[in-house]
Design a protein around this motif. Sequence first.
Motif, PDB file in Angstrom:
ATOM      1  N   GLN A  17     -10.923  18.180 -41.167  1.00  0.00           N
ATOM      2  CA  GLN A  17     -12.076  17.404 -41.243  1.00  0.00           C
ATOM      3  C   GLN A  17     -12.232  16.964 -42.575  1.00  0.00           C
ATOM      4  OE1 GLN A  17     -13.632  16.857 -38.333  1.00  0.00           O
ATOM      5  NE2 GLN A  17     -11.827  18.182 -37.087  1.00  0.00           N
ATOM      6  N   THR A  18     -13.352  15.924 -42.695  1.00  0.00           N
ATOM      7  CA  THR A  18     -13.703  15.442 -43.924  1.00  0.00           C
ATOM      8  C   THR A  18     -15.182  16.050 -44.005  1.00  0.00           C
ATOM      9  OG1 THR A  18     -12.420  13.530 -44.119  1.00  0.00           O
ATOM     10  CG2 THR A  18     -14.203  13.356 -45.282  1.00  0.00           C
ATOM     11  N   VAL A  19     -15.420  16.565 -45.302  1.00  0.00           N
ATOM     12  CA  VAL A  19     -16.699  16.923 -45.536  1.00  0.00           C
ATOM     13  C   VAL A  19     -17.172  16.298 -47.006  1.00  0.00           C
ATOM     14  CG1 VAL A  19     -18.101  18.786 -46.347  1.00  0.00           C
ATOM     15  CG2 VAL A  19     -16.531  19.280 -44.722  1.00  0.00           C
ATOM     16  N   GLN A  20     -18.502  15.471 -47.059  1.00  0.00           N
ATOM     17  CA  GLN A  20     -18.977  14.873 -47.980  1.00  0.00           C
ATOM     18  C   GLN A  20     -20.289  15.216 -48.203  1.00  0.00           C
ATOM     19  OE1 GLN A  20     -17.865  10.829 -47.511  1.00  0.00           O
ATOM     20  NE2 GLN A  20     -19.050  10.521 -45.670  1.00  0.00           N
ATOM     21  N   GLY A  21     -20.729  14.769 -49.292  1.00  0.00           N
ATOM     22  CA  GLY A  21     -22.194  15.240 -49.751  1.00  0.00           C
ATOM     23  C   GLY A  21     -22.578  14.658 -51.171  1.00  0.00           C
ATOM     24  N   VAL A  22     -23.858  15.090 -51.430  1.00  0.00           N
ATOM     25  CA  VAL A  22     -24.316  14.562 -52.802  1.00  0.00           C
ATOM     26  C   VAL A  22     -24.736  15.836 -53.435  1.00  0.00           C
ATOM     27  CG1 VAL A  22     -26.009  13.216 -53.884  1.00  0.00           C
ATOM     28  CG2 VAL A  22     -24.966  12.427 -51.681  1.00  0.00           C
ATOM     29  N   ALA A  23     -24.572  15.871 -54.930  1.00  0.00           N
ATOM     30  CA  ALA A  23     -25.159  17.211 -55.651  1.00  0.00           C
ATOM     31  C   ALA A  23     -26.250  16.666 -56.106  1.00  0.00           C
ATOM     32  CB  ALA A  23     -23.854  17.605 -56.849  1.00  0.00           C
ATOM     33  N   LEU A  24     -27.580  17.185 -56.092  1.00  0.00           N
ATOM     34  CA  LEU A  24     -28.604  16.707 -56.590  1.00  0.00           C
ATOM     35  C   LEU A  24     -29.508  17.792 -57.480  1.00  0.00           C
ATOM     36  CD1 LEU A  24     -30.223  15.150 -53.235  1.00  0.00           C
ATOM     37  CD2 LEU A  24     -29.190  14.152 -55.388  1.00  0.00           C
ATOM     38  N   ASN A  25     -30.103  17.503 -58.398  1.00  0.00           N
ATOM     39  CA  ASN A  25     -30.865  18.193 -59.426  1.00  0.00           C
ATOM     40  C   ASN A  25     -31.887  18.800 -58.514  1.00  0.00           C
ATOM     41  OD1 ASN A  25     -33.241  19.002 -61.090  1.00  0.00           O
ATOM     42  ND2 ASN A  25     -32.151  18.255 -62.826  1.00  0.00           N
TER      43      ASN A  25
END
Length: 84
Positions: A17-25
């Motif tokens: 699978q593909t897992v993607q996301g966003v790193a946020l403060n």
Amino acid sequence: MIRCFFLLVLAAGAHAQTVQGVALNSVSGKPVGAATVQLIGAGAEGDIDIYRSQSDATGRFRFDHVVPGHYRAVADAQGFTRMA
């Protein structure tokens, strides 16, 4: 502290699978660029699977070909406390 949001993208008929996301403060809510993000989990035979990615300037990261399973996400970036 870095907070990561993930989106699991499923491909029909594929095993990986593909897992993607966003790193946020976690304080300001702004994206964290150049964060090292890892998915760490135990494989079916007891081996540890580790996937590594680095966020871009907009905080986005992506893991391709992730074997289905249970993972713990860990994010590190200079000047931030490790988030697991």
